[in-house]
Design a protein around this motif. Sequence first.
Motif, short mmCIF file in Angstrom:
data_model
loop_
_atom_site.label_atom_id
_atom_site.label_comp_id
_atom_site.label_asym_id
_atom_site.label_seq_id
_atom_site.Cartn_x
_atom_site.Cartn_y
_atom_site.Cartn_z
N LEU A 75 -7.76 56.68 -10.43
CA LEU A 75 -7.96 56.62 -11.88
C LEU A 75 -7.72 55.24 -12.46
CD1 LEU A 75 -6.25 59.97 -12.99
CD2 LEU A 75 -8.68 59.55 -12.60
N ASP A 76 -7.60 54.24 -11.63
CA ASP A 76 -7.31 52.88 -12.09
C ASP A 76 -8.56 52.02 -12.07
OD1 ASP A 76 -6.09 50.51 -12.79
OD2 ASP A 76 -5.31 50.10 -10.80
N SER A 77 -9.15 51.85 -10.92
CA SER A 77 -10.29 50.95 -10.77
C SER A 77 -11.61 51.66 -11.07
CB SER A 77 -10.32 50.40 -9.34
OG SER A 77 -9.11 49.73 -9.03
N GLN A 78 -12.64 50.85 -11.24
CA GLN A 78 -13.96 51.41 -11.51
C GLN A 78 -14.47 52.15 -10.27
OE1 GLN A 78 -16.91 48.57 -12.67
NE2 GLN A 78 -18.48 50.10 -13.09
N GLY A 79 -15.10 53.30 -10.51
CA GLY A 79 -15.70 54.04 -9.41
C GLY A 79 -17.00 53.38 -9.00
N THR A 80 -17.02 52.79 -7.82
CA THR A 80 -18.19 52.06 -7.35
C THR A 80 -18.84 52.71 -6.14
OG1 THR A 80 -16.76 50.67 -5.99
CG2 THR A 80 -17.32 49.84 -8.19
N ASP A 81 -18.09 53.54 -5.40
CA ASP A 81 -18.56 54.09 -4.13
C ASP A 81 -18.74 55.60 -4.20
OD1 ASP A 81 -18.01 51.49 -3.48
OD2 ASP A 81 -16.61 51.95 -1.85
N ILE A 82 -19.72 56.09 -3.48
CA ILE A 82 -19.85 57.52 -3.26
C ILE A 82 -19.03 57.86 -2.02
CG2 ILE A 82 -21.41 59.44 -2.76
CD1 ILE A 82 -23.66 57.74 -4.02
N ASP A 83 -17.97 58.62 -2.22
CA ASP A 83 -17.13 59.02 -1.08
C ASP A 83 -17.55 60.40 -0.60
OD1 ASP A 83 -14.89 58.99 0.77
OD2 ASP A 83 -14.03 60.53 -0.54
N HIS A 84 -17.66 60.53 0.73
CA HIS A 84 -17.87 61.84 1.33
C HIS A 84 -16.48 62.44 1.55
CE1 HIS A 84 -21.74 59.94 2.19
NE2 HIS A 84 -22.22 61.17 2.22
N PHE A 85 -16.14 63.44 0.74
CA PHE A 85 -14.80 64.02 0.82
C PHE A 85 -14.52 64.47 2.26
CE2 PHE A 85 -11.75 67.56 0.09
CZ PHE A 85 -10.75 66.81 -0.51
N GLU A 86 -15.42 65.24 2.84
CA GLU A 86 -15.35 65.51 4.28
C GLU A 86 -16.27 64.51 4.95
OE1 GLU A 86 -15.56 69.24 7.43
OE2 GLU A 86 -16.20 69.54 5.36
N PRO A 87 -15.74 63.64 5.83
CA PRO A 87 -16.50 62.51 6.36
C PRO A 87 -17.79 62.91 7.07
CG PRO A 87 -14.17 62.26 6.84
CD PRO A 87 -14.34 63.65 6.29
N LYS A 88 -18.77 62.02 6.98
CA LYS A 88 -20.07 62.24 7.63
C LYS A 88 -19.93 62.49 9.12
CE LYS A 88 -21.95 58.31 6.38
NZ LYS A 88 -20.85 57.70 5.57
#
Length: 258
Positions: A66-79
Motif C-alpha cells: 500500500l506504499d508504492s505505485q502498483g506497476t506489476d501484475i503479480d500472479h498470486f499463485e506463481p505461473k
Amino acid sequence: MIPVQRLPATHAMTRLCDFRTEKIREAGAAGKAAHEQWKAAKSARRHIKGLLEQMAPGRIRCMYCLDSQGTDIDHFEPKARTPLRTFCWDNHLLACSHCNSNEKRDLFPCDPETGTCLLIDPTVDDPADHLKLLPRTGELKCRTRKGWHSIEVFGLNRDELRKGRADACEMFISGLIRWHDQVRLGKTEAAARTAVRLRRADFPEVLRTLEGLAGTPLASVLEDRHFPEALSTWVADRDHRGAIPVIRLSGPVPWTSR
C-alpha cells in the motif's frame, strides 16, 4: 493490507485470456509455455492491468504494501506452479516492483496437510483477520499462521513500511482533527476536500485501524482530547464519504462499526 473488491472480468479480457490458456494447454501445460504466452500476450496484459488499476487502493497503490505505485501484475499463485492459472483473472493482483520481484517472487507457502495457501489474498480475505497493526510504531503483528507467512513473504515489516505507517498515523490523526474542526465551523467544502485527501492517502490500513479504535479507551491515548471526538464523528457520520460531510452537535456521537 486492506480488503480489495475484485471487479468482474470484461468479455474482451476473458476472450483473450481463454485463448492464451488454450495455447498453454496445447503446449503441455508447462511452466515454459506459460512464461512464453504471458510474455507474448500484450493485449491481455493491458486489459488485466487496466482492471487491476481500477481496483487498486488510493492512487493506484500496491495491493500488498500500500506504499508504492502498483506497476506489476503479480500472479498470486506463481505461473511455474500452476501454468494453467497464468491467465485466470482471480489469480492476478497489482503489486509494486519491490513486493513482486524482491519479496514475493515465486514464494507460495501452503499447509503441508491440507494444501491451503498460507498467504493473504486481499480480494478474498480481510487482512485484519490475520494482521494487527500497531499504529504508533507502524509494525504489523500476526494474528494467524496466514498473517505470519504474509508478513514474511511480502516483507510487510521492512523499515520503510514501518516508518511510513508510523508517519501516516500522525498524518491521519492531525487530518481527522482538522476535518472535525472544519465540519464544526460549517466549512463543508473544505471538510469534503480534507475527507477526500484522507481517503486517498497512502497506508489506508492505518486509517482503518484508527477507525476501529473509535469509542474505545485506546483512542484517547493516541492524541490530545480532541481526537477521540473527531474519530468517533468520522466513523459514525457516513455522510463524510459523500460530497458534503455532516456533524451532529446535539449530544454524544454514537460509534457504529464499519
